[in-house]
Write an enzyme that holds these catalytic residues in place. Structure first.
Site, PDB file in Angstrom:
ATOM      1  CE  LYS A   1      -4.199  -1.776   0.248  1.00 26.28           C
ATOM      2  NZ  LYS A   1      -5.289  -1.456  -0.692  1.00 26.28           N
TER       3      LYS A   1
ATOM      4  CG  ASP B   1      -4.103  -0.901  -3.924  1.00 27.07           C
ATOM      5  OD1 ASP B   1      -4.482   0.029  -4.662  1.00 27.07           O
ATOM      6  OD2 ASP B   1      -4.892  -1.601  -3.263  1.00 27.07           O
TER       7      ASP B   1
ATOM      8  CD  GLU C   1      -5.172  -2.910  -6.932  1.00 29.53           C
ATOM      9  OE1 GLU C   1      -6.206  -2.802  -6.232  1.00 29.53           O
ATOM     10  OE2 GLU C   1      -4.392  -3.888  -6.853  1.00 29.53           O
TER      11      GLU C   1
ATOM     12  CG  ASP D   1      -9.682  -2.141  -6.913  1.00 30.47           C
ATOM     13  OD1 ASP D   1     -10.808  -2.605  -7.159  1.00 30.47           O
ATOM     14  OD2 ASP D   1      -9.215  -2.144  -5.755  1.00 30.47           O
TER      15      ASP D   1
ATOM     16  CE  LYS E   1     -10.722  -5.070  -4.351  1.00 29.03           C
ATOM     17  NZ  LYS E   1     -10.546  -3.917  -3.460  1.00 29.03           N
TER      18      LYS E   1
END
Length: 341
Positions: A117, A148, A174, A200, A224
């Site tokens: 992250k 991400d 991402e 995403d 997801k």
């Protein structure tokens, strides 16, 4: 009717059927993640088994209703036939200090990929660089490191950050920027670096999930099950987009991760280690057999909650009432649309 006609999907079950078994849980996290220390979720049981409804608290009812549609789909319909029985997964490294990275990775035994992250609003690029460097050092040259950013950078910030982090041999970045136009711009600006851009939030939080592919804004999609409205809807997006995909989770309990694993099991071409190992970030779960990584993968299976753990980690009365009211509102939205599973 012809023999090859598609079966008519069943109607949305009555709210009473969901509430009959609904349990609201509050699970502590090992490390603060996405600004929370406790992950809350609603679990309920359908004819096919237990399922989960767990949109993040800040999401509105319109967006959250897709999560409920997915949850009901998984509990009331059989999952598509699996193409694999185990799903390789990545480790997830929250926005921790560099000296904590190795300990985080130890919670993901056998994982060869780390998603780190970055771009947290309360941290600097220098902190991101130090964290990613620690992940690369822990994994070694053969490991895979992806980032991400959760849309935390504007285009200029993203270009600067990706340039600063490129030395760590990144698998992909991402959601570096929030919007589709910005994603397309940063993909163009950084193409010379050879680092793929993944979408995403831009897939699951827009009216048209295919807009990312049509705009040339990403090299791959992160999908997801819950946010996209269920396994079948996610698979239809994969087919229509024509881009490589990775399957990820939203810090689910093991019940929700089982839904994600069922999606990953049905994706025709699974090229990336999936973000479905996040039960390792929970300090507690709802089952005695959590879906945590073993030899870098999780099994494709249904998860049965343990009654004792449901009691132990039950949310307090106020939070339970909040979640059940939210469940009722989202069900009403689906009912008004005439949703079917």
């Amino acid at each position: 009717m012809h023999d090859d006609a598609q079966p008519v999907p069943p109607p949305l079950p009555p709210l009473a059927d969901l509430l009959a078994t609904a349990r609201v849980v509050a699970l502590p996290l090992v490390t603060r993640f996405r600004g929370i220390d406790v992950r809350e979720a609603v679990l309920f049981e359908g004819p096919e088994g237990w399922t989960e409804f767990s949109p993040f608290a800040e999401y509105g009812d319109e967006e959250s209703s897709a999560w409920l549609e997915a949850s009901v789909d998984y509990g009331w319909r059989q999952a598509p036939p699996p193409l694999r029985d185990r799903i390789p997964v990545n480790a997830t490294v929250p926005s921790v200090d560099p000296d904590e990275v190795a300990a985080v990775l130890e919670r993901f035994p056998g994982c060869r990929t780390a998603k780190v992250k970055v771009a947290a609003s309360d941290q600097t690029l220098a902190q991101d660089v130090a964290r990613v460097r620690a992940a690369r050092q822990a994994l070694g040259p053969e490991g895979r490191v992806r980032l991400d950013a959760n849309g935390g950078w504007n285009v200029d910030e993203a270009e600067h950050a990706i340039h600063a982090l490129a030395e760590f041999d990144l698998e992909y970045v991402e959601q570096p920027c929030p919007g589709i136009d910005d994603l397309a711009e940063i993909r163009l600006r950084t193409k010379y670096m050879g680092i793929p851009i993944a979408a995403d939030e831009s897939v699951r939080r827009v009216d048209d999930p295919l807009a990312v592919a049509e705009a040339g804004a990403a090299d791959l999609l992160v999908i997801k099950a819950q946010p996209l409205g269920g396994i079948r809807r996610a698979l239809s997006i994969v087919e229509a987009a024509g881009l490589p995909v990775n399957v990820s989770s939203a810090l689910d309990t093991s019940v929700g991760l089982a839904m994600g694993a069922a999606l990953a099991a049905a994706v025709p071409h699974l090229e990336y280690d999936c973000g479905l190992g996040t039960a390792s970030l929970l300090a507690a779960d709802v089952t005695r057999e959590p879906l945590v990584p073993e030899a870098g993968a999780i099994a494709v299976r249904r998860v049965e909650p343990d009654p004792g753990l449901l009691d132990r980690y039950a949310a307090d009365a106020d939070r339970t009432a909040w979640w059940l009211a939210r469940l009722e509102r989202c069900h009403a939205l689906l009912a008004r649309r005439g949703s079917v599973l």
